[in-house]
Design a protein around this motif. Structure first.
Motif, PDB file in Angstrom:
ATOM      1  N   GLN A   1       0.759  -1.129   0.024  1.00 27.56           N
ATOM      2  CA  GLN A   1       0.113  -0.109   0.232  1.00 27.56           C
ATOM      3  C   GLN A   1       0.766   1.269  -0.209  1.00 27.56           C
ATOM      4  O   GLN A   1       1.853   1.418   0.647  1.00 27.56           O
ATOM      5  CB  GLN A   1      -0.696   0.034   1.033  1.00 27.56           C
ATOM      6  N   TYR A   2       0.544   2.130  -0.703  1.00 25.71           N
ATOM      7  CA  TYR A   2       1.328   3.391  -0.894  1.00 25.71           C
ATOM      8  C   TYR A   2       0.472   4.593  -0.693  1.00 25.71           C
ATOM      9  O   TYR A   2      -0.648   4.471  -1.379  1.00 25.71           O
ATOM     10  CB  TYR A   2       1.976   3.650  -2.227  1.00 25.71           C
ATOM     11  N   TRP A   3       0.931   5.680  -0.348  1.00 24.54           N
ATOM     12  CA  TRP A   3      -0.036   6.934  -0.274  1.00 24.54           C
ATOM     13  C   TRP A   3       0.546   7.906  -0.858  1.00 24.54           C
ATOM     14  O   TRP A   3       2.139   8.368  -0.755  1.00 24.54           O
ATOM     15  CB  TRP A   3      -0.127   7.118   1.087  1.00 24.54           C
ATOM     16  N   GLY A   4      -0.211   8.981  -1.343  1.00 19.86           N
ATOM     17  CA  GLY A   4       0.463  10.352  -1.525  1.00 19.86           C
ATOM     18  C   GLY A   4       0.729  11.312  -0.614  1.00 19.86           C
ATOM     19  O   GLY A   4       0.123  10.958   0.717  1.00 19.86           O
ATOM     20  N   GLN A   5       1.128  12.293  -1.184  1.00 23.46           N
ATOM     21  CA  GLN A   5       1.151  13.528   0.110  1.00 23.46           C
ATOM     22  C   GLN A   5      -0.002  14.087   0.319  1.00 23.46           C
ATOM     23  O   GLN A   5      -0.314  14.682   1.476  1.00 23.46           O
ATOM     24  CB  GLN A   5       2.211  14.414  -0.546  1.00 23.46           C
ATOM     25  N   GLY A   6      -1.051  14.215  -0.586  1.00 23.41           N
ATOM     26  CA  GLY A   6      -2.422  14.803  -0.329  1.00 23.41           C
ATOM     27  C   GLY A   6      -2.287  16.179  -0.910  1.00 23.41           C
ATOM     28  O   GLY A   6      -1.306  16.831  -1.132  1.00 23.41           O
ATOM     29  N   THR A   7      -3.303  16.515  -1.484  1.00 17.57           N
ATOM     30  CA  THR A   7      -3.881  17.888  -2.064  1.00 17.57           C
ATOM     31  C   THR A   7      -5.162  18.657  -1.127  1.00 17.57           C
ATOM     32  O   THR A   7      -5.898  17.823  -0.986  1.00 17.57           O
ATOM     33  CB  THR A   7      -4.074  17.799  -3.494  1.00 17.57           C
ATOM     34  N   GLN A   8      -4.850  19.914  -1.123  1.00 17.22           N
ATOM     35  CA  GLN A   8      -6.050  20.575  -0.195  1.00 17.22           C
ATOM     36  C   GLN A   8      -7.175  21.017  -1.172  1.00 17.22           C
ATOM     37  O   GLN A   8      -6.881  21.450  -2.167  1.00 17.22           O
ATOM     38  CB  GLN A   8      -5.516  21.806   0.559  1.00 17.22           C
ATOM     39  N   VAL A   9      -8.308  20.747  -0.810  1.00 11.61           N
ATOM     40  CA  VAL A   9      -9.404  21.249  -1.218  1.00 11.61           C
ATOM     41  C   VAL A   9     -10.250  21.851  -0.478  1.00 11.61           C
ATOM     42  O   VAL A   9     -10.692  21.651   0.882  1.00 11.61           O
ATOM     43  CB  VAL A   9     -10.531  20.029  -1.923  1.00 11.61           C
ATOM     44  N   THR A  10     -10.596  23.238  -0.908  1.00 14.16           N
ATOM     45  CA  THR A  10     -11.462  24.204   0.026  1.00 14.16           C
ATOM     46  C   THR A  10     -12.493  24.626  -0.514  1.00 14.16           C
ATOM     47  O   THR A  10     -12.324  24.960  -1.744  1.00 14.16           O
ATOM     48  CB  THR A  10     -10.474  25.317   0.351  1.00 14.16           C
ATOM     49  N   VAL A  11     -13.743  24.350  -0.179  1.00 11.84           N
ATOM     50  CA  VAL A  11     -15.100  24.869  -0.725  1.00 11.84           C
ATOM     51  C   VAL A  11     -15.511  25.947  -0.026  1.00 11.84           C
ATOM     52  O   VAL A  11     -15.720  25.763   1.377  1.00 11.84           O
ATOM     53  CB  VAL A  11     -16.100  23.720  -0.802  1.00 11.84           C
ATOM     54  N   SER A  12     -15.610  27.185  -0.472  1.00  9.69           N
ATOM     55  CA  SER A  12     -16.132  28.312   0.066  1.00  9.69           C
ATOM     56  C   SER A  12     -17.781  28.311  -0.024  1.00  9.69           C
ATOM     57  O   SER A  12     -18.170  28.058  -1.129  1.00  9.69           O
ATOM     58  CB  SER A  12     -15.660  29.651  -0.267  1.00  9.69           C
TER      59      SER A  12
END
Length: 122
Positions: free
Chosen positions: A110-121
């Motif tokens: 199993q591998y994981w990415g670093q993540g990306t921020q999603v912001t919904v205003s």
């Protein structure tokens, strides 16, 4: 070793859309399941959507009908199309992949990415 790199996050108004991508590279013979997860402030990480190597998909109830997961096996890439976004979708989105490194190595990892921020205003 395998690297997963996400892209496509950002800031969007409620009702808008975003498309996330996650490309896997490195020692890969085949990729089994791929998926997207999200984490809001707090300890719990939620499974958003998953897709198997043959294209079967599953979704969290909170995103059904709004999000679509897909994959391009030739590019070792998984996508998450997010429509009708809501403020409660705000989170760090991370992709995961279960990888078989070589044809002769039956074990998967199993591998994981670093993540990306999603912001919904709102």
């Amino acid at each position: 070793q395998v690297q997963l790199v996400e892209s496509g996050g950002g800031l969007v108004q409620a009702g808008g859309s975003l498309r996330l991508s996650c490309a896997a590279s490195g020692r890969i013979f085949s990729i089994k399941n791929m998926g997207w997860y999200r984490q809001t402030p707090g300890p719990r990480r939620e499974v958003v959507a998953g897709i198997t190597s043959d294209g079967s998909t599953n979704y969290a109830d909170s995103v059904k009908g709004r999000f679509t997961i897909s994959r391009d096996n030739a590019k070792n890439t998984v996508y998450l199309e997010m429509n009708s976004l809501k403020p409660e979708d705000t989170a760090v989105y991370t992709c995961g992949a279960v990888v078989q490194p070589t044809a002769t190595m039956r074990n998967t990892f199993q591998y994981w990415g670093q993540g990306t921020q999603v912001t919904v205003s709102s």
